[in-house]
Design a protein around this motif. Sequence first.
Motif, PDB file in Angstrom:
ATOM      1  N   LEU A  30       0.805  -1.221   0.000  1.00 42.01           N
ATOM      2  CA  LEU A  30       0.000   0.000   0.000  1.00 42.01           C
ATOM      3  C   LEU A  30       0.840   1.275   0.000  1.00 42.01           C
ATOM      4  N   ARG A  31       2.023   1.246   0.605  1.00 42.01           N
ATOM      5  CA  ARG A  31       2.778   2.474   0.836  1.00 42.01           C
ATOM      6  C   ARG A  31       3.955   2.712  -0.119  1.00 42.01           C
ATOM      7  N   PHE A  32       4.507   1.671  -0.717  1.00 43.26           N
ATOM      8  CA  PHE A  32       5.685   1.865  -1.556  1.00 43.26           C
ATOM      9  C   PHE A  32       5.310   2.541  -2.870  1.00 43.26           C
ATOM     10  N   PRO A  33       6.261   3.275  -3.482  1.00 43.30           N
ATOM     11  CA  PRO A  33       5.904   4.181  -4.571  1.00 43.30           C
ATOM     12  C   PRO A  33       5.672   3.557  -5.947  1.00 43.30           C
ATOM     13  N   ASP A  34       6.318   2.458  -6.269  1.00 43.85           N
ATOM     14  CA  ASP A  34       6.156   1.941  -7.632  1.00 43.85           C
ATOM     15  C   ASP A  34       6.106   0.414  -7.656  1.00 43.85           C
ATOM     16  N   LEU A  35       5.831  -0.105  -8.836  1.00 39.35           N
ATOM     17  CA  LEU A  35       5.652  -1.542  -9.031  1.00 39.35           C
ATOM     18  C   LEU A  35       6.866  -2.343  -8.589  1.00 39.35           C
ATOM     19  N   TYR A  36       8.051  -1.852  -8.864  1.00 43.38           N
ATOM     20  CA  TYR A  36       9.263  -2.630  -8.628  1.00 43.38           C
ATOM     21  C   TYR A  36       9.552  -2.806  -7.135  1.00 43.38           C
ATOM     22  N   VAL A  37       9.359  -1.764  -6.361  1.00 50.12           N
ATOM     23  CA  VAL A  37       9.585  -1.853  -4.915  1.00 50.12           C
ATOM     24  C   VAL A  37       8.465  -2.665  -4.266  1.00 50.12           C
ATOM     25  N   ARG A  38       7.246  -2.479  -4.732  1.00 50.23           N
ATOM     26  CA  ARG A  38       6.122  -3.260  -4.199  1.00 50.23           C
ATOM     27  C   ARG A  38       6.310  -4.741  -4.458  1.00 50.23           C
ATOM     28  N   THR A  39       6.773  -5.072  -5.653  1.00 56.28           N
ATOM     29  CA  THR A  39       7.005  -6.473  -5.986  1.00 56.28           C
ATOM     30  C   THR A  39       8.074  -7.077  -5.091  1.00 56.28           C
ATOM     31  N   SER A  40       9.112  -6.324  -4.810  1.00 54.77           N
ATOM     32  CA  SER A  40      10.160  -6.794  -3.909  1.00 54.77           C
ATOM     33  C   SER A  40       9.617  -7.063  -2.510  1.00 54.77           C
ATOM     34  N   ALA A  41       8.787  -6.160  -2.022  1.00 57.32           N
ATOM     35  CA  ALA A  41       8.221  -6.325  -0.675  1.00 57.32           C
ATOM     36  C   ALA A  41       7.323  -7.549  -0.596  1.00 57.32           C
ATOM     37  N   ILE A  42       6.478  -7.728  -1.584  1.00 54.28           N
ATOM     38  CA  ILE A  42       5.552  -8.861  -1.564  1.00 54.28           C
ATOM     39  C   ILE A  42       6.302 -10.181  -1.746  1.00 54.28           C
ATOM     40  N   GLY A  43       7.300 -10.200  -2.614  1.00 47.99           N
ATOM     41  CA  GLY A  43       8.076 -11.434  -2.816  1.00 47.99           C
ATOM     42  C   GLY A  43       8.799 -11.864  -1.555  1.00 47.99           C
ATOM     43  N   ALA A  44       9.407 -10.909  -0.877  1.00 50.58           N
ATOM     44  CA  ALA A  44      10.114 -11.223   0.367  1.00 50.58           C
ATOM     45  C   ALA A  44       9.142 -11.643   1.461  1.00 50.58           C
ATOM     46  N   ALA A  45       8.024 -10.939   1.573  1.00 45.96           N
ATOM     47  CA  ALA A  45       7.051 -11.265   2.619  1.00 45.96           C
ATOM     48  C   ALA A  45       6.427 -12.630   2.380  1.00 45.96           C
ATOM     49  N   ALA A  46       6.144 -12.945   1.137  1.00 44.66           N
ATOM     50  CA  ALA A  46       5.537 -14.246   0.845  1.00 44.66           C
ATOM     51  C   ALA A  46       6.497 -15.380   1.168  1.00 44.66           C
ATOM     52  N   GLY A  47       7.744 -15.228   0.772  1.00 39.12           N
ATOM     53  CA  GLY A  47       8.713 -16.286   1.029  1.00 39.12           C
ATOM     54  C   GLY A  47       8.995 -16.481   2.504  1.00 39.12           C
ATOM     55  N   LEU A  48       9.332 -15.413   3.174  1.00 37.79           N
ATOM     56  CA  LEU A  48       9.721 -15.507   4.579  1.00 37.79           C
ATOM     57  C   LEU A  48       8.523 -15.754   5.494  1.00 37.79           C
ATOM     58  N   GLY A  49       7.419 -15.061   5.247  1.00 35.10           N
ATOM     59  CA  GLY A  49       6.243 -15.198   6.115  1.00 35.10           C
ATOM     60  C   GLY A  49       5.675 -16.602   6.117  1.00 35.10           C
ATOM     61  N   LEU A  50       5.554 -17.197   4.934  1.00 33.59           N
ATOM     62  CA  LEU A  50       4.987 -18.538   4.882  1.00 33.59           C
ATOM     63  C   LEU A  50       5.911 -19.570   5.513  1.00 33.59           C
ATOM     64  N   VAL A  51       7.205 -19.381   5.389  1.00 40.38           N
ATOM     65  CA  VAL A  51       8.135 -20.318   6.031  1.00 40.38           C
ATOM     66  C   VAL A  51       8.006 -20.246   7.545  1.00 40.38           C
ATOM     67  N   PHE A  52       7.868 -19.033   8.092  1.00 34.28           N
ATOM     68  CA  PHE A  52       7.640 -18.917   9.538  1.00 34.28           C
ATOM     69  C   PHE A  52       6.353 -19.638   9.948  1.00 34.28           C
ATOM     70  N   VAL A  53       5.305 -19.481   9.176  1.00 35.59           N
ATOM     71  CA  VAL A  53       4.032 -20.137   9.509  1.00 35.59           C
ATOM     72  C   VAL A  53       4.166 -21.660   9.402  1.00 35.59           C
ATOM     73  N   ILE A  54       4.868 -22.139   8.385  1.00 34.66           N
ATOM     74  CA  ILE A  54       5.061 -23.589   8.217  1.00 34.66           C
ATOM     75  C   ILE A  54       5.860 -24.164   9.384  1.00 34.66           C
ATOM     76  N   VAL A  55       6.929 -23.490   9.768  1.00 35.90           N
ATOM     77  CA  VAL A  55       7.740 -23.959  10.902  1.00 35.90           C
ATOM     78  C   VAL A  55       6.914 -23.941  12.183  1.00 35.90           C
ATOM     79  N   GLY A  56       6.136 -22.883  12.377  1.00 35.29           N
ATOM     80  CA  GLY A  56       5.274 -22.801  13.559  1.00 35.29           C
ATOM     81  C   GLY A  56       4.243 -23.914  13.597  1.00 35.29           C
ATOM     82  N   ALA A  57       3.651 -24.222  12.453  1.00 41.07           N
ATOM     83  CA  ALA A  57       2.678 -25.315  12.404  1.00 41.07           C
ATOM     84  C   ALA A  57       3.336 -26.649  12.741  1.00 41.07           C
ATOM     85  N   PHE A  58       4.569 -26.844  12.254  1.00 35.20           N
ATOM     86  CA  PHE A  58       5.269 -28.084  12.573  1.00 35.20           C
ATOM     87  C   PHE A  58       5.583 -28.175  14.065  1.00 35.20           C
ATOM     88  N   LEU A  59       5.985 -27.054  14.656  1.00 39.44           N
ATOM     89  CA  LEU A  59       6.300 -27.083  16.090  1.00 39.44           C
ATOM     90  C   LEU A  59       5.053 -27.310  16.943  1.00 39.44           C
TER      91      LEU A  59
END
Length: 125
Positions: A30-59
Amino acid sequence: MSWELVATVLGSVSIVTGSVVFLGGAVGLLRFPDLYVRTSAIGAAAGLGLVFVIVGAFLLHPTWDAAPKLAVAALLQFASSAIGAMYIARAGFLSGAAPTTATLYSQIRFTADAPPHDPEEARDE
């Protein structure tokens, strides 16, 4: 302190951490200025966030049957989120999405005040 209590606490913390990473990606979208920075934020959040959730579910529910499946899911998520973010940014570039005016120079050969080169030429490269 028992192993079950430690695993429950660590699993819950991991899931909450993954949720916070997802929230950070949403705020970046919502806050970043252009497509390229937004894509970077979403790509990083999707990769890292889901891994944290997967590890948490396993624990929270550890079984040896689930461990290889969760490991494969985490690896595939890391790979696919990075590749997906790259292809979304490339599609934006090929369709002519210009970066924000704060961007002075880009490695993909255009500046903020000059329009990108012809998308048809970029497809041929």
